[in-house]
Design a protein around this motif. Sequence first.
Motif, PDB file in Angstrom:
ATOM      1  N   ILE A 180     -21.390  38.276  -5.213  1.00 11.35           N
ATOM      2  CA  ILE A 180     -22.293  37.205  -5.644  1.00 11.35           C
ATOM      3  C   ILE A 180     -23.632  37.812  -6.024  1.00 11.35           C
ATOM      4  CG2 ILE A 180     -23.494  35.077  -4.981  1.00 11.35           C
ATOM      5  CD1 ILE A 180     -20.680  36.212  -2.776  1.00 11.35           C
ATOM      6  N   TYR A 181     -24.085  37.529  -7.238  1.00 13.00           N
ATOM      7  CA  TYR A 181     -25.447  37.899  -7.628  1.00 13.00           C
ATOM      8  C   TYR A 181     -26.204  36.632  -7.978  1.00 13.00           C
ATOM      9  CZ  TYR A 181     -29.488  39.909  -9.904  1.00 13.00           C
ATOM     10  OH  TYR A 181     -30.783  40.228 -10.234  1.00 13.00           O
ATOM     11  N   ASP A 182     -27.325  36.418  -7.322  1.00 15.23           N
ATOM     12  CA  ASP A 182     -28.108  35.193  -7.496  1.00 15.23           C
ATOM     13  C   ASP A 182     -29.528  35.519  -7.970  1.00 15.23           C
ATOM     14  OD1 ASP A 182     -28.900  36.378  -5.135  1.00 15.23           O
ATOM     15  OD2 ASP A 182     -28.236  34.741  -3.843  1.00 15.23           O
ATOM     16  N   GLY A 183     -29.607  36.298  -9.035  1.00 16.04           N
ATOM     17  CA  GLY A 183     -30.896  36.769  -9.530  1.00 16.04           C
ATOM     18  C   GLY A 183     -31.801  35.694 -10.085  1.00 16.04           C
ATOM     19  N   HIS A 184     -31.275  34.484 -10.293  1.00 17.53           N
ATOM     20  CA  HIS A 184     -32.109  33.389 -10.805  1.00 17.53           C
ATOM     21  C   HIS A 184     -32.970  32.772  -9.711  1.00 17.53           C
ATOM     22  CE1 HIS A 184     -28.604  31.527  -9.027  1.00 17.53           C
ATOM     23  NE2 HIS A 184     -29.189  30.341  -9.068  1.00 17.53           N
ATOM     24  N   ILE A 185     -32.716  33.086  -8.454  1.00 22.09           N
ATOM     25  CA  ILE A 185     -33.451  32.488  -7.335  1.00 22.09           C
ATOM     26  C   ILE A 185     -34.648  33.374  -7.009  1.00 22.09           C
ATOM     27  CG2 ILE A 185     -33.293  31.739  -4.930  1.00 22.09           C
ATOM     28  CD1 ILE A 185     -30.295  31.286  -5.406  1.00 22.09           C
ATOM     29  N   ARG A 186     -35.830  32.950  -7.410  1.00 17.36           N
ATOM     30  CA  ARG A 186     -37.020  33.806  -7.305  1.00 17.36           C
ATOM     31  C   ARG A 186     -38.269  33.041  -6.876  1.00 17.36           C
ATOM     32  NH1 ARG A 186     -37.008  38.704 -10.813  1.00 17.36           N
ATOM     33  NH2 ARG A 186     -34.831  39.177 -11.280  1.00 17.36           N
ATOM     34  N   GLU A 191     -39.510  30.409   2.145  1.00 16.52           N
ATOM     35  CA  GLU A 191     -38.754  29.279   2.670  1.00 16.52           C
ATOM     36  C   GLU A 191     -38.095  28.487   1.545  1.00 16.52           C
ATOM     37  OE1 GLU A 191     -37.882  28.505   5.795  1.00 16.52           O
ATOM     38  OE2 GLU A 191     -38.758  30.471   6.197  1.00 16.52           O
ATOM     39  N   LYS A 192     -38.812  28.305   0.444  1.00 15.42           N
ATOM     40  CA  LYS A 192     -38.224  27.606  -0.701  1.00 15.42           C
ATOM     41  C   LYS A 192     -37.115  28.447  -1.337  1.00 15.42           C
ATOM     42  CE  LYS A 192     -42.385  24.945  -1.791  1.00 15.42           C
ATOM     43  NZ  LYS A 192     -43.470  24.701  -2.778  1.00 15.42           N
ATOM     44  N   ARG A 193     -37.327  29.763  -1.365  1.00 14.95           N
ATOM     45  CA  ARG A 193     -36.293  30.651  -1.897  1.00 14.95           C
ATOM     46  C   ARG A 193     -35.041  30.585  -1.023  1.00 14.95           C
ATOM     47  NH1 ARG A 193     -37.997  36.434  -1.583  1.00 14.95           N
ATOM     48  NH2 ARG A 193     -39.991  35.430  -2.020  1.00 14.95           N
ATOM     49  N   LYS A 194     -35.259  30.558   0.295  1.00 16.75           N
ATOM     50  CA  LYS A 194     -34.130  30.462   1.222  1.00 16.75           C
ATOM     51  C   LYS A 194     -33.377  29.149   1.035  1.00 16.75           C
ATOM     52  CE  LYS A 194     -32.925  30.722   6.137  1.00 16.75           C
ATOM     53  NZ  LYS A 194     -31.985  29.599   6.066  1.00 16.75           N
TER      54      LYS A 194
END
Length: 372
Positions: A180-186, A191-194
């Motif tokens: 799984i690569y989730d590079g869009h989550i930045r 806490e919001k990223r989590k």
Amino acid sequence: MLEDSQDWYTVKGIETIDSPALLVYPKRVRNNIKQLKSMVSDPERLQPHVKTFKCREVVDMLMEDGISKFKCATIAEAEMLAMAGASEVLIAYPMVGPKVNRMIKLVLAYQDTQFSCLVDCPEQAQHLSDHTYQADVYLRIYVDLNVGTNRTGIAPDGGAMDLYDFCKTTSHLITMGLHIYDGHIRQLDLEKRKEKCDQAFEPVNRLIRTIKEKYGKDFNVIAGGTPTFPVHKDREGVICSPGTFAYWDKGYHDALPEQQFEYAAVLLCRVISRPAPNLICLDLGYKSIASEGTLESRTWFLEHPKWKILSHHEEHMVVDIGEDYLVVGQVVYAIPNHICPTVAMYDKVLTVMEGRLTGCWKTLSRKRKINI
């Protein structure tokens, strides 16, 4: 981490070093590796990506610290890792066209390293199976999941289980688990990223439960990059793949304030012209630093944080320096916004210890091909 001094990046005898050049500070690289290890309970939880540094020397440092599994994007990077003695190498990239036969040659040439690659559709799996069957080679694969990055992968709740089942039935493919690569989550706030990361991972959890219920075996889950590393490191059984930590850069320094890595790579450039009283031109063009992102964000000048980049060309960068005064030939130190594609522009980096140039590291896998 604290800087050891305000001028830690300066080099004695700088007049002998041509520019532009990429300077690397091995002591800081080692500090960053130790910082990485301190963030996990066991080095076995780490499978770092080598796309940032692309050199044997940093791989050797990581292996000296007990990290022997790696992730990469190209066959050249995988071969570099095998040459260094890595135990496991995941090429996190689909193998299509001639790359399939190159992958098979890699497996045959370096039999002490366990290689694997990604699969995200039945056609791809069948193609790999056909070729490995003909070569009588067994190839490890991971089912690649798309959790929102929309780059590669199959949705975890959109046919991924059927694909996993299909891979298990193919000849000469060994299904190792999920990638799984989730590079869009930045998100800037951790806490919001989590929260976003957990939301994206929930269908993955459901898929994991389904696979365990059906096959009753443990399998690997390799997840995330640098931005979501602080989240995935706390998931039981998940292997993490940060990469930028080794050299670090201005982009992640600003975007991921919770990760306390040090800058370990610095661009050396020079003033080559003063076309106007408030303007300088640097030898820091497209061919010397990654040109992605906004013009203003491409680099940060260590001693001149208020400078503004006005234009960027193949061999030139024009900067508004305001009321500062620099002479032609003067040295300028800069931190790139994105270090990974910047490193790929240099066939070697120059190493600096205690303020002195000590040698160089060959950026071996910036090439598309080493031997295979």
